[in-house]
Scaffold this motif. Structure first.
Motif, short mmCIF file in Angstrom:
data_model
loop_
_atom_site.label_atom_id
_atom_site.label_comp_id
_atom_site.label_asym_id
_atom_site.label_seq_id
_atom_site.Cartn_x
_atom_site.Cartn_y
_atom_site.Cartn_z
N ALA A 56 0.83 -1.21 -0.08
CA ALA A 56 -0.10 -0.11 0.06
C ALA A 56 1.09 1.30 -0.12
N ALA A 57 1.89 1.15 0.64
CA ALA A 57 2.97 2.35 0.86
C ALA A 57 3.38 2.89 -0.41
N LEU A 58 3.65 1.84 -1.20
CA LEU A 58 4.05 2.26 -2.73
C LEU A 58 3.24 3.28 -3.51
N TYR A 59 1.97 3.53 -3.10
CA TYR A 59 0.85 4.12 -3.80
C TYR A 59 0.57 5.35 -2.94
N PHE A 95 11.21 3.86 -3.28
CA PHE A 95 10.34 4.06 -2.13
C PHE A 95 10.95 3.34 -0.55
N VAL A 96 11.00 4.34 0.08
CA VAL A 96 11.71 3.86 1.34
C VAL A 96 10.85 4.04 2.56
N ASN A 97 10.26 2.85 3.10
CA ASN A 97 9.29 3.30 4.37
C ASN A 97 10.04 2.43 5.45
N VAL A 155 10.78 9.04 0.96
CA VAL A 155 10.76 8.46 2.45
C VAL A 155 9.70 8.62 3.20
N THR A 156 9.02 7.55 3.66
CA THR A 156 7.84 7.57 4.61
C THR A 156 8.27 6.89 5.97
N PRO A 164 7.08 13.24 2.11
CA PRO A 164 5.74 14.00 2.25
C PRO A 164 5.22 14.53 3.54
N ALA A 165 4.46 15.55 3.77
CA ALA A 165 3.92 15.86 5.18
C ALA A 165 3.30 14.82 5.80
N GLN A 166 2.57 14.02 5.17
CA GLN A 166 1.87 12.93 5.70
C GLN A 166 2.90 11.64 5.29
#
Length: 490
Positions: free
Chosen positions: A254-257, A268-270, A407-408, A432-434
């Protein structure tokens, strides 16, 4: 359970999307509108337990109760706007498994976490099958994935063994159990992203693999039926309002989107309990030595595969430091410590096992230099950056070239981590802010890709020289090579 709630003004009458995010430290219900703006959020903190070294589990009934709680509070927050909910979906940590009673729905085992390594010695007997396993599943033989945990339950859980004898046993990914408990239709189903983290699922055929089921001794009849990511699963009650449940997936999928369709030139780095590094590879399965091939989405019109690296010790490594050297202000002070650091020590980070690209379950973590909690906390953060960088370098063989890193996750809040990641990799890091990406990405999937999704208030970190950081990275790489050599892994 500790509850946090939030609601923001929203005067639109357009559709809303409810993302249920069941994670390692909390369960969230987050509501977004069609522009990706947060409308309401409820969060319940949950606990895990470590009954033995290498074991990590959660109370499956507590997880179910936490979801029921956030659903009820979401209904209260939304009031009459609950009728605007177009769809709901669920994202869970992949590789978490549970056994339950197919008749009553009662959990028969704990929810065994992806971090759990109780099957470490058991999985080694299948070493001769490692190439075949990777070819079929995209994974490497590891106790982190579902097969070993499911087999452990069948061999050691008295309740599971009795239910098996009586024809009542259900088992599989945590997402399947939670959906069975939450939805009115009691679906016995699993999505691709969660099924793909069991060592039992074929990436190409998108179903359980008969040969692997036989190898690991998991009866197919016990597992949920495999369906697409956007299947019509049933309805979930939000208060008294039934809402269509349209998507089930894994947290990292999900984080990929988070910003809509993933850009193939973005990494993408979560970063949460672990850190997960992903690149979307479109409709082709790509194999790179040491990295995982996975699947983020499978619908009737779109299949998106991924290349992924995993760092097991991210937030969990800080939790380990806090447990061994208690410091009440560790998390509050961490960004300041990162800014002040001049020449921090090194940390060889094998917390919860060494993940990509080495895949060593029993690596011994250690500091090189440094004695204060401040120095060691900085060393842990830098080790996370170093491990992420090793995986990004492996991904550099793919075209197009990486032009940015998004990065999230919870640790993305650390400016010092983001800046180090930019400096070491020589590309812009976007935050991102979120930065809790799972819920936002799931909400976009619930819109069937029709929502107008844009990231606002994005902060960028531009690469700087970082000469001393590069020197520490080289010294860290050398120390890792020596540690692997003496562990007999090189």
């Amino acid at each position: 359970m500790v509850l946090e709630v939030e609601k923001k003004p929203n005067r639109s009458k357009a559709a809303l999307f409810l993302a249920l995010d069941q994670g390692g430290h909390s369960t969230r219900a987050v509501v977004f509108d069609v522009t990706g703006e947060l409308v309401a959020r409820t969060r319940v903190k949950i606990r895990d337990s470590v009954p033995r070294p290498g074991w990590v589990e959660q109370n499956a009934e507590e997880l179910t109760a936490s979801l029921a709680k956030v659903l009820a509070d979401t209904a209260h927050l939304l009031g009459p706007d609950v009728s605007r909910l177009y769809a709901a979906g669920l994202a869970t940590q992949r590789s978490n498994v549970v056994c339950w009673d197919r008749e009553s729905g009662e959990a028969l085992t704990s929810a065994i976490s992806w971090q759990d390594r109780r099957a470490e010695s058991w999985i080694r007997q299948f070493a001769r099958w490692s190439d075949k396993v990777h070819e079929i599943t995209g994974l490497y033989l590891s106790a982190h994935y579902g097969a070993g945990k499911l087999r452990w339950c069948l061999d050691h859980s008295a309740a599971a063994k009795q239910a098996l004898q009586e024809g009542r046993l259900a088992c599989g990914p945590l997402a399947s159990f939670l959906a069975w408990r939450l939805l009115d239709s009691r679906p016995y189903l699993v999505d691709p992203a969660n099924a793909a983290r069991t060592l039992l699922w074929s990436l190409q055929r998108k179903d359980w693999d008969t040969q692997l089921l036989d190898i690991f001794g998991i009866p197919r009849r016990l597992l949920p039926r495999c369906v697409q990511s956007d299947h019509t699963f049933g309805t979930v009650k939000v208060g008294n309002t039934p809402v269509k449940f349209r998507c089930m997936t894994g947290d990292q999928a999900a984080a990929l989107y988070v910003a809509g369709p993933p850009d193939s030139a973005t990494a993408f780095v979560n970063i949460g309990t672990g850190a997960f590094v992903q690149r979307a590879t479109g409709d082709r399965v790509v194999h790179v030595p040491g990295l995982l091939s996975g699947i983020a989405l499978h619908t009737a019109i779109n299949t998106t595969y991924t290349l992924e690296g995993t760092v097991n010790g991210a937030g969990s490594a800080l939790d380990w430091l806090q447990a061994t050297e208690p410091e009440p202000n560790l998390f509050v002070n961490l960004d300041g410590w990162l800014a002040d650091a001049v020449d921090p020590p090194l940390f060889l980070n094998g917390i919860a096992g060494l993940g990509a690209p080495w895949w060593l379950g029993n690596f011994s973590s250690r500091f090189i230099g440094g004695k204060s909690v401040q120095d060691r906390a900085v060393a842990i953060i830098e080790s996370i950056v170093f491990l992420i960088t090793v995986n990004l370098k492996r991904m550099a063989v793919l075209e197009p070239r990486i032009h940015s890193i998004m990065v999230t996750g919870g640790l993305a809040a650390l400016d010092g981590l983001c800046q180090r990641l930019a400096d070491l990799n020589g590309v812009r890091v976007i935050r991102p802010a979120q930065y809790e990406a799972t819920a936002r990405g799931l909400a976009w999937l619930l819109s069937s890709g029709q929502a107008t999704w844009a990231l606002k208030d994005v902060q960028s970190f531009t690469p700087d020289n970082g000469g001393k950081l590069h020197d520490r990275f080289r010294r860290w790489e050398h120390a890792m090579d020596r540690a692997m050599f003496f562990a007999g892994e090189m």
